[in-house]
Design a protein around this motif. Structure first.
Motif, PDB file in Angstrom:
ATOM      1  N   ASN A   1       0.844  -1.186   0.000  1.00  0.00           N
ATOM      2  CA  ASN A   1       0.000   0.000   0.000  1.00  0.00           C
ATOM      3  C   ASN A   1       0.882   1.240   0.000  1.00  0.00           C
ATOM      4  O   ASN A   1       1.541   1.523   0.991  1.00  0.00           O
TER       5      ASN A   1
ATOM      6  N   PRO B   1       0.619   4.657   3.146  1.00  0.00           N
ATOM      7  CA  PRO B   1       1.330   4.835   4.418  1.00  0.00           C
ATOM      8  C   PRO B   1       2.829   5.064   4.238  1.00  0.00           C
ATOM      9  O   PRO B   1       3.446   5.767   5.054  1.00  0.00           O
ATOM     10  N   TYR B   2       3.402   4.507   3.160  1.00  0.00           N
ATOM     11  CA  TYR B   2       4.827   4.747   2.911  1.00  0.00           C
ATOM     12  C   TYR B   2       5.076   6.220   2.593  1.00  0.00           C
ATOM     13  O   TYR B   2       5.975   6.851   3.162  1.00  0.00           O
TER      14      TYR B   2
ATOM     15  N   ALA C   1       4.519   8.328   5.684  1.00  0.00           N
ATOM     16  CA  ALA C   1       5.650   8.239   6.613  1.00  0.00           C
ATOM     17  C   ALA C   1       6.800   9.118   6.124  1.00  0.00           C
ATOM     18  O   ALA C   1       7.410   9.854   6.905  1.00  0.00           O
TER      19      ALA C   1
ATOM     20  N   TYR D   1      -3.928  -4.114  -3.626  1.00  0.00           N
ATOM     21  CA  TYR D   1      -2.857  -4.659  -2.773  1.00  0.00           C
ATOM     22  C   TYR D   1      -3.392  -5.690  -1.783  1.00  0.00           C
ATOM     23  O   TYR D   1      -2.697  -6.626  -1.424  1.00  0.00           O
TER      24      TYR D   1
ATOM     25  N   SER E   1       1.284  -5.372   3.761  1.00  0.00           N
ATOM     26  CA  SER E   1       1.175  -4.222   2.856  1.00  0.00           C
ATOM     27  C   SER E   1       1.945  -2.999   3.342  1.00  0.00           C
ATOM     28  O   SER E   1       2.211  -2.089   2.568  1.00  0.00           O
ATOM     29  N   PHE E   2       2.282  -2.935   4.629  1.00  0.00           N
ATOM     30  CA  PHE E   2       3.100  -1.806   5.097  1.00  0.00           C
ATOM     31  C   PHE E   2       3.866  -2.199   6.338  1.00  0.00           C
ATOM     32  O   PHE E   2       3.322  -2.828   7.243  1.00  0.00           O
TER      33      PHE E   2
ATOM     34  N   MET F   1       7.082  -0.252   8.801  1.00  0.00           N
ATOM     35  CA  MET F   1       8.004   0.865   8.942  1.00  0.00           C
ATOM     36  C   MET F   1       9.384   0.306   9.299  1.00  0.00           C
ATOM     37  O   MET F   1       9.722   0.164  10.467  1.00  0.00           O
TER      38      MET F   1
END
Lengths: 403, 251
Positions: A241, A244-245, A248, B73, B110-111, B113
């Motif tokens: 997705n 959110p990247y 961020a 996704y 999918s995400f 950090m």
């Protein structure tokens, strides 16, 4: 070392060395010599190099990696400055609480603005961020006067609470007693070097900021951001997705900008709305592109380049020009002064504009690409001859090879 | 009950009925081809399957779970990978980085950090990516920028990126469109190999009958948005309705 590869560690140590030696490197000409006016080793300018370097490093994490061009990063710069000055007013002149608050508030601001703006990409994203920044500017300038002190700018007054201010505390920004304004001056031969507390404070933070950006560039997260720039369709169909990247990245770069804004107020305890104006947002875009977007060192070089021009070129006036050309016959002297006049003093931005055009047209990769081409020229790697970068004097830090 | 079940899907674009009552039931482990003349609704159907288009009516079930209403996704995370007509790869990244991304997506969802983690520490992911690259004979090209690859290699890389995720279903949108005959044959061989070694269910949309008949176990013929026939390749070849759909009138 430090979680970096051997090559990166070497590169990082090189950057640390350059940063720490800046007061010496930027004073290449002895005091009193004709070229001394090109020296840049005085505190105010060096602080700006470090602070705008941080601003550009952060901007590059968003623009260089994801390709999202924000035209509103000055808003975060302003938020950072206001946060720091408010902490001066409420607590005392120690910069630490202010800088922490600056990073937090600018991060929250970036979260809000990014969440809305990142619903669109390309030009629409840029316009949205620009709109938000101009809104912030107008709010700071007039609507939120109790919070920002409007067009006068926010500053510390004698009747402010400053509840933590002790009797023997410094009455200017300081870091646990180390006063930012103080400098040590050392004279060696004809040279005078100024080692300023404020500069070293900014420089150490800049080095940390650079280290973090280096880590981000080399992390899986950094690869994801570059993937977003290249192909969002494939990103989506690979189960990732992008939203959110990018958010961020936007928040991280907003926090960098807030930190830079906070440091501006840590050097000079003032915060004005003009820091949020669109010209300031445009400036960081210029810095990043001029230096080389997406490269590690480029934005820092670009920031240094622009700040150098702003400070040094704007100091040159007609008198200095006459002095330079005084050896020539009168008519020729007048003619040359007439030709150069629009490009100096207040006209420095004209020079900058021309240089920017030249760089964008002939060196699309920015100054970093110029450095690389020069390097190839010397080592003979390049197969076809390329034009060398113009005037190496104006980017004194040698350009390392970074991808 | 198949791995992919499409029931009564309808999609209308203004006055055009792009899909009308499409029903498909694709059993796990097979290669299924969808053919049909231009404008038959093949691509529309594919876009419905990957979540790019939402049909007006009908349901799509994958592995017992509904697909409709999910984002592309999310659908990929369920186990559906898609190969595009023109290869969609990360052209500014190196071949190896291209391979790393699906590996991360498979492991981390999918995400995630992971901004301060070092790439060099991800030994598992690197090993997996290297392994897949050697499987498709591209390990020697690992440091090339993907945009400099030949078209055939781009296709190969895209398939490898899909396969490294170990999807349950691989959707292929005209995988040989615009390819020379030799490249087409190579792609057919590659797909056959993939199918034989991995038992992946494949749905192929294709114009080229040569490709379809060499790969597919079952074929659905689509015309004007509606499935005409579904049968084995042998029976499709001589089917009068198919000839009619392709040639325009009863032959």
């Amino acid at each position: 070392m430090l979680g970096l590869s051997k090559k990166d560690t070497f590169f990082f140590l090189f950057v640390v060395f350059l940063t720490m030696a800046t007061p010496i490197i930027l004073q290449p000409f002895p005091e009193g010599s004709a070229l001394a006016q090109f020296n840049a080793g005085y505190p105010d300018l060096m602080q700006r190099f470090a602070i705008y370097g941080i601003f550009a490093i952060g901007f590059n994490i968003l623009f260089g990696l994801t390709g999202y061009l924000s035209f509103g990063h000055a808003a975060f710069l302003g938020v950072g400055s206001y946060s720091v000055v408010w902490m001066y007013k409420l607590l005392n002149y120690n910069v630490v609480p202010g800088l922490v608050l600056a990073i937090i508030t600018s991060g929250l601001f970036a979260l809000l603005i990014g969440y809305i703006s990142l619903r669109r990409s390309g030009i629409y994203f840029s316009i949205l961020t620009l709109a938000f920044a101009q809104m912030s500017f107008n709010l700071a300038y007039s609507v939120l006067t109790p919070l920002t002190n409007g067009e006068t700018g926010l500053q510390v007054y004698n009747d402010d609470p400053q509840i933590l201010l002790g009797a023997n505390h410094p009455l200017g920004p300081h870091f646990f007693g180390i006063v930012m304004q103080d400098s040590a001056k050392i004279n060696v031969g004809g040279w005078q070097w100024t080692f300023n507390n404020g500069y070293y404070f900014c420089a150490i933070i800049a080095v940390i900021a650079f280290y973090l950006s280096l880590r981000i560039f080399r992390s899986p997260f950094g690869t994801m951001l570059r993937a977003i720039k290249t192909n969002q369709t494939r990103m989506n169909y690979t189960g990732l997705n992008p939203r959110p990247y990018t958010l961020a990245a936007f928040v991280i770069s907003g926090m960098y900008a807030g930190l830079a804004g906070g440091l501006l107020a840590a050097m000079d305890p003032l915060a004005g709305a003009e820091r949020m104006q669109w010209t300031a947002s445009g400036e960081v875009v210029l810095m990043t592109i001029l230096g080389g977007a997406g490269t590690l060192m480029g934005p820092v070089l670009g920031a240094g380049f622009i700040k150098y021009f702003e400070n040094i070129f704007s100091k040159i006036n007609d008198g200095i020009l006459h002095h330079w050309f005084s050896a020539l016959p009168d008519g020729v002297e007048e003619f040359l002064v007439f030709i150069f006049h629009p490009f100096i003093g207040k006209g420095w931005s004209l020079t900058l504009g021309l240089l920017f055009m030249l760089v964008v047209i002939f060196l699309p990769g920015g100054l970093i690409e110029g450095g690389r081409r020069l390097g190839n020229l010397f080592t003979g790697k390049s197969r076809k001859p390329t034009t060398p970068a113009k005037d190496p004097e104006h980017h004194p830090k040698p350009a390392p090879h970074v991808a | 009950m198949g791995i992919l079940e499409v029931t009564n899907v309808n999609k209308r674009f203004g006055g055009l009925q792009a899909l009308g009552d499409v029903n498909l039931d694709i059993p796990a482990g097979t290669v299924h081809a969808i053919i049909g003349p231009n404008g038959a609704g093949k691509s529309t159907l594919l876009n419905v399957l990957v979540g790019k288009l939402i049909p007006d009516t009908g349901t799509v079930m994958f592995d017992g779970k509904p697909v409709l209403g999910r984002k592309p996704y999310e659908i990929n995370q369920m186990g559906i990978s898609r190969v595009f007509q023109t290869p969609e790869i990360f052209s500014d990244l190196t071949v190896f980085e291209n391979m790393l991304i699906p590996c991360f997506a498979k492991r981390d969802g999918s995400f995630r950090m992971h901004a301060l983690e070092s790439m060099a520490r991800e030994k598992d992911i690197i090993g997996k990516a290297e392994h897949m690259l050697s499987d498709v004979n591209m390990i020697d090209k690992r440091n090339m920028v993907a945009s400099s690859l030949s078209r055939g290699d781009k296709r190969r890389l895209e398939m490898a990126m899909c396969l490294v995720q170990e999807p349950k279903l691989l959707l292929l949108d005209e995988p040989t469109a615009g390819m020379a005959r030799a490249d087409t044959n190579n792609t057919i061989e590659l797909l056959k190999e993939i199918h034989a070694s991995r038992e992946i269910t494949m749905v192929i949309i294709e114009h080229d009958m040569h490709v379809v008949f060499s790969l597919a176990k079952r074929i659905t013929v689509l015309a004007q948005g509606t499935p005409l026939v579904e049968d084995t390749p042998e029976n499709i070849k001589g089917h009068p309705k198919v000839k009619e759909a392709y040639l325009g009138e009863a032959a």
